[in-house]
Design a protein around this motif. Structure first.
Motif, PDB file in Angstrom:
ATOM      1  N   ASP A   1       0.677  -1.306   0.643  1.00  0.00           N
ATOM      2  CA  ASP A   1       0.152  -0.743   0.027  1.00  0.00           C
ATOM      3  C   ASP A   1       0.798   0.905  -0.001  1.00  0.00           C
ATOM      4  OD1 ASP A   1      -2.572  -1.498  -0.079  1.00  0.00           O
ATOM      5  OD2 ASP A   1      -2.806  -1.536   1.778  1.00  0.00           O
ATOM      6  N   ARG A   2       1.957   0.955   1.544  1.00  0.00           N
ATOM      7  CA  ARG A   2       2.948   2.305   0.241  1.00  0.00           C
ATOM      8  C   ARG A   2       3.405   2.823  -0.643  1.00  0.00           C
ATOM      9  NH1 ARG A   2       5.964   2.285   6.904  1.00  0.00           N
ATOM     10  NH2 ARG A   2       3.452   2.936   7.909  1.00  0.00           N
ATOM     11  N   LEU A   3       3.636   1.857  -1.042  1.00  0.00           N
ATOM     12  CA  LEU A   3       4.280   1.535  -2.446  1.00  0.00           C
ATOM     13  C   LEU A   3       3.572   2.011  -3.418  1.00  0.00           C
ATOM     14  CD1 LEU A   3       6.673   1.033  -4.399  1.00  0.00           C
ATOM     15  CD2 LEU A   3       6.083  -1.305  -5.058  1.00  0.00           C
ATOM     16  N   LEU A   4       2.512   1.673  -3.615  1.00  0.00           N
ATOM     17  CA  LEU A   4       1.301   2.282  -4.259  1.00  0.00           C
ATOM     18  C   LEU A   4       0.895   4.128  -4.000  1.00  0.00           C
ATOM     19  CD1 LEU A   4      -0.681   1.988  -6.651  1.00  0.00           C
ATOM     20  CD2 LEU A   4      -2.432   1.287  -5.023  1.00  0.00           C
ATOM     21  N   ALA A   5       1.192   4.196  -3.073  1.00  0.00           N
ATOM     22  CA  ALA A   5       0.484   5.531  -2.120  1.00  0.00           C
ATOM     23  C   ALA A   5       2.233   6.325  -3.069  1.00  0.00           C
ATOM     24  CB  ALA A   5       0.828   5.546  -0.802  1.00  0.00           C
ATOM     25  N   LEU A   6       3.271   5.451  -2.947  1.00  0.00           N
ATOM     26  CA  LEU A   6       4.537   6.238  -3.662  1.00  0.00           C
ATOM     27  C   LEU A   6       4.553   6.960  -4.594  1.00  0.00           C
ATOM     28  CD1 LEU A   6       7.435   8.103  -3.077  1.00  0.00           C
ATOM     29  CD2 LEU A   6       7.900   5.005  -3.144  1.00  0.00           C
ATOM     30  N   VAL A   7       4.733   5.936  -5.237  1.00  0.00           N
ATOM     31  CA  VAL A   7       4.380   6.171  -7.013  1.00  0.00           C
ATOM     32  C   VAL A   7       3.150   6.891  -8.066  1.00  0.00           C
ATOM     33  CG1 VAL A   7       3.392   4.309  -9.504  1.00  0.00           C
ATOM     34  CG2 VAL A   7       5.486   2.960  -7.693  1.00  0.00           C
ATOM     35  N   THR A   8       2.048   6.319  -6.378  1.00  0.00           N
ATOM     36  CA  THR A   8       0.618   7.041  -7.547  1.00  0.00           C
ATOM     37  C   THR A   8       1.407   8.886  -7.027  1.00  0.00           C
ATOM     38  OG1 THR A   8      -0.606   5.915  -6.652  1.00  0.00           O
ATOM     39  CG2 THR A   8      -1.276   8.671  -6.658  1.00  0.00           C
ATOM     40  N   VAL A   9       2.339   9.415  -5.623  1.00  0.00           N
ATOM     41  CA  VAL A   9       2.604  10.735  -6.019  1.00  0.00           C
ATOM     42  C   VAL A   9       3.647  10.695  -6.880  1.00  0.00           C
ATOM     43  CG1 VAL A   9       3.941  12.208  -3.758  1.00  0.00           C
ATOM     44  CG2 VAL A   9       2.233  10.885  -3.323  1.00  0.00           C
TER      45      VAL A   9
END
Length: 186
Positions: free
Chosen positions: A91-99
């Motif tokens: 989830d954190r990886l997905l959030a980072l990629v989104t940002v």
């Protein structure tokens, strides 16, 4: 040297003796030169599209557009300064990629908006490079010019104050092209 310069097929080196002294000569391979000239400027493109769907012009256009995609990957690694991180869950990886992708989108839109609003007769803007040289606006040089702007927020006796440092003519012009007022910028 011939191999390093990628011209070895076009020359034949000869070493021979004349009156006890070694001589060196390069002979041109005229046939190899003619064959290379006949192919000069041609591209060999390979695609996985079936022949009935492989429009030659579209395949070539798509190939040339790859440079733009590669430049955007370079932007992620360069001005956006994305560095390797170790995250504990997906989830954190997905959030980072989104940002990161949102930042890249804003970066690209800045560039697009400035270029779109430049006068039609010129795609270059003075002052983006050192010595006030003109350049085609890129996300990188736009952010570099705007990054020197200083905003000071302070509170005195419960009253909040906002003060901006001096704004240059190039910064003012960029804000005009972006449709951002000085009040919105600071």
């Amino acid at each position: 040297m011939l191999t390093r310069r990628k011209v070895k097929p076009f020359f034949t080196p000869l070493v021979y003796a004349v009156d006890g002294q070694l001589r060196f000569q390069l002979r041109r391979n005229e046939r190899a030169l003619r064959e290379a000239e006949a192919l000069d400027g041609y591209y060999v493109l390979c695609t996985n599209l079936p022949p009935e769907k492989a429009d030659l012009l579209q395949a070539f256009t798509d190939y040339k557009a790859q440079a733009e995609v590669e430049r955007r990957f370079s932007n992620v690694k360069g001005p956006l300064r994305v560095r390797p991180l170790f995250l504990k869950n997906n989830d954190r990886l997905l959030a980072l990629v989104t940002v990161i992708l949102l930042a890249l989108t804003v970066f690209c839109l800045l560039e697009r908006e400035v270029r779109r609003n430049l006068p039609d007769n010129d795609d270059r803007m003075p002052g983006l490079l050192p010595e006030n040289r003109a350049a085609r606006p890129t996300g990188r040089n736009i952010l570099r010019k705007l990054s020197t702007q200083v905003l000071i927020l302070s509170t005195l006796d419960g009253q909040r104050y906002k003060e901006r440092g001096p704004i240059t003519n190039v910064q003012r012009r960029l804000l005009e092209l972006l449709g951002v007022s000085l009040m919105e910028f600071g």
